[in-house]
Design an enzyme around this catalytic site. Structure first.
Site, PDB file in Angstrom:
ATOM      1  N   ALA A  91      77.758  13.975  59.825  1.00 26.04           N
ATOM      2  CA  ALA A  91      78.338  13.062  60.822  1.00 26.04           C
ATOM      3  C   ALA A  91      79.072  11.914  60.132  1.00 26.04           C
ATOM      4  CB  ALA A  91      77.238  12.538  61.736  1.00 26.04           C
ATOM      5  N   GLY A 133      82.722  10.793  57.630  1.00 26.64           N
ATOM      6  CA  GLY A 133      84.168  10.737  57.846  1.00 26.64           C
ATOM      7  C   GLY A 133      84.790  12.122  58.032  1.00 26.64           C
ATOM      8  N   LYS A 166      91.193   5.038  54.250  1.00 24.59           N
ATOM      9  CA  LYS A 166      91.737   5.866  55.335  1.00 24.59           C
ATOM     10  C   LYS A 166      91.709   5.149  56.690  1.00 24.59           C
ATOM     11  CE  LYS A 166      90.860  10.417  53.352  1.00 24.59           C
ATOM     12  NZ  LYS A 166      90.432  11.791  53.612  1.00 24.59           N
TER      13      LYS A 166
HETATM   14  P1  ATR Z   1      82.547  12.361  54.040  1.00 22.29           P
HETATM   15  O1  ATR Z   1      83.680  11.409  54.173  1.00 22.29           O
HETATM   16  O2  ATR Z   1      82.735  13.386  52.956  1.00 22.29           O
HETATM   17  O3  ATR Z   1      82.174  12.969  55.339  1.00 22.29           O
HETATM   18  P2  ATR Z   1      80.356  10.532  54.295  1.00 22.29           P
HETATM   19  O4  ATR Z   1      81.100   9.806  55.356  1.00 22.29           O
HETATM   20  O5  ATR Z   1      79.660   9.739  53.243  1.00 22.29           O
HETATM   21  O6  ATR Z   1      81.305  11.501  53.503  1.00 22.29           O
HETATM   22  O7  ATR Z   1      79.305  11.507  54.999  1.00 22.29           O
HETATM   23  C1  ATR Z   1      78.449  12.332  54.273  1.00 22.29           C
HETATM   24  C2  ATR Z   1      77.674  13.227  55.236  1.00 22.29           C
HETATM   25  O8  ATR Z   1      76.916  14.179  54.470  1.00 22.29           O
HETATM   26  C3  ATR Z   1      76.679  12.478  56.090  1.00 22.29           C
HETATM   27  O9  ATR Z   1      76.583  13.137  57.326  1.00 22.29           O
HETATM   28  C4  ATR Z   1      75.363  12.627  55.287  1.00 22.29           C
HETATM   29  O10 ATR Z   1      74.207  12.516  56.051  1.00 22.29           O
HETATM   30  P3  ATR Z   1      73.565  11.061  56.384  1.00 22.29           P
HETATM   31  O11 ATR Z   1      74.384  10.494  57.501  1.00 22.29           O
HETATM   32  O12 ATR Z   1      72.162  11.353  56.790  1.00 22.29           O
HETATM   33  O13 ATR Z   1      73.652  10.267  55.113  1.00 22.29           O
HETATM   34  C5  ATR Z   1      75.541  14.039  54.807  1.00 22.29           C
HETATM   35  N1  ATR Z   1      74.743  14.360  53.601  1.00 22.29           N
HETATM   36  C6  ATR Z   1      74.968  13.917  52.349  1.00 22.29           C
HETATM   37  N2  ATR Z   1      74.058  14.457  51.497  1.00 22.29           N
HETATM   38  C7  ATR Z   1      73.254  15.250  52.250  1.00 22.29           C
HETATM   39  C8  ATR Z   1      72.122  16.078  51.963  1.00 22.29           C
HETATM   40  N3  ATR Z   1      71.638  16.196  50.724  1.00 22.29           N
HETATM   41  N4  ATR Z   1      71.557  16.770  52.979  1.00 22.29           N
HETATM   42  C9  ATR Z   1      72.028  16.669  54.233  1.00 22.29           C
HETATM   43  N5  ATR Z   1      73.096  15.895  54.567  1.00 22.29           N
HETATM   44  C10 ATR Z   1      73.694  15.199  53.599  1.00 22.29           C
END
Ligand code: ATR
Length: 292
Positions: free
Chosen positions: A137, A139, A75
């Site tokens: 935080a 994508g 993307k």
């Molecule tokens: P996407 O494109 O779907 O947003 P990403 O860029 O990998 O995917 O972001 C995933 C988000 O979900 C992140 O904010 C992640 O938190 P971290 O930055 O601390 O990794 C959050 N996330 C994923 N699993 C989580 C969990 N079990 N509890 C809280 N936050 C979670």
């Protein structure tokens, strides 16, 4: 499986690229729209390796595809291969929809516009002058935060497990759109008061998604208050643990299925210069549910 024998020489072609791509539901969304509207467009998935991205895009131009969707992990990488990028997509630094107009490529972000459209339809309101908490935080959060900042949110609190990522995103919004974003660790004390004061809470994390249905992005218990809107980008399961708690507290809850459908509908509208009504969108959503 039935291969659609209605594909002919004049059938228009669109596609989605990504790596991996086998999980993508976009072919079912777009082929459902084509069948329902009676538009002669077929949509197929392509697995594209990183080193072949440029060649793949050149091939789409050479083969006169009407357009394509872009999913993980391209993307952002796609931006430098396009001729024109919408203001929103440029701010999000991510394009998920490309239109091919006589070999010139135009990039859009329909994740954010699809989210806005579904939110408005499901809740009857918008983001103007609202206090909004965004969980996550990554994508998806970036697309949502840019959109709600552009739409005039009063304040955005970005709560993330990794506080530094929330700070980076809040700083980006404050610098590039308007000075309304603040960042917190997801379970910090201040985060709890932000949650209780919010008009709207949006979960962009994957916590609670199938098969980890017992997870919550924030600590469970007394998080929500009556009258808040809680929107979870997850659509599988249809009601996450977060949404179930919010519903119990008297909140209006919405899952991410509508956003998924509308990002597809908006791409379809861009490629075909058509406009799909709310009623047609509702029927397309019901038809698509057969594939989930
Ligand atoms: P996407 O494109 O779907 O947003 P990403 O860029 O990998 O995917 O972001 C995933 C988000 O979900 C992140 O904010 C992640 O938190 P971290 O930055 O601390 O990794 C959050 N996330 C994923 N699993 C989580 C969990 N079990 N509890 C809280 N936050 C979670």
């Amino acid at each position: 499986m039935t291969i659609n024998e209605s594909i002919k020489g004049k059938t228009k072609i669109a596609c989605v690229i990504g790596n991996p791509i086998a999980h993508s539901v976009s072919p079912q969304i777009h082929n459902t729209i084509s069948s329902y509207l009676g538009i002669d467009l077929a949509y197929i998935p392509f697995l594209v390796k990183k080193e072949s991205l440029k060649e793949a895009i050149e091939g789409f131009k050479a083969c006169s595809l009407v357009g394509f969707n872009v999913t993980i992990p391209y993307k952002n990488a796609i931006l430098e291969l396009l001729d024109n990028i919408s203001e929103e997509a440029r701010l999000i630094e991510a394009v998920n929809t490309v239109k091919n107009v006589n070999g010139k490529l135009y990039g859009y972000n329909t994740d954010c516009s699809g989210f806005k459209r579904d939110f408005a339809e499901e809740t009857g309101t918008n983001f103007f002058d609202k206090n909004i908490v965004v969980l996550g935080a990554g994508g998806s959060s970036r697309a949502i935060c840019v959109k709600i900042a552009l739409e005039g949110a009063k304040g955005i609190s970005i709560l993330n497990r990794t506080a530094e990522k929330a700070e980076l995103l809040a700083g980006y919004i404050n610098k590039n759109i308007s000075d309304i974003a603040k960042a917190f660790g997801i379970n910090a004390c201040e985060a709890k008061s932000r949650l209780s004061e919010a008009d709207i809470i949006i979960n962009t994390t994957s916590a609670g998604m199938h098969p980890h249905m017992d997870s919550m992005p924030v600590e469970s218990g007394n998080i929500f208050s009556r009258g808040q809107i809680v929107y979870d980008l997850i659509y599988n399961p249809p009601k996450t643990k977060l949404l179930a708690e919010a519903e119990k507290a008297g909140c209006k809850i919405v899952n991410g299925l509508g956003m998924l459908i509308y990002q597809g509908i908006e791409a379809y509208e861009i490629w075909n210069d058509v406009s799909i009504s709310k009623e047609d969108a509702r029927i397309i959503k019901e038809l698509f549910k057969n594939y989930l």
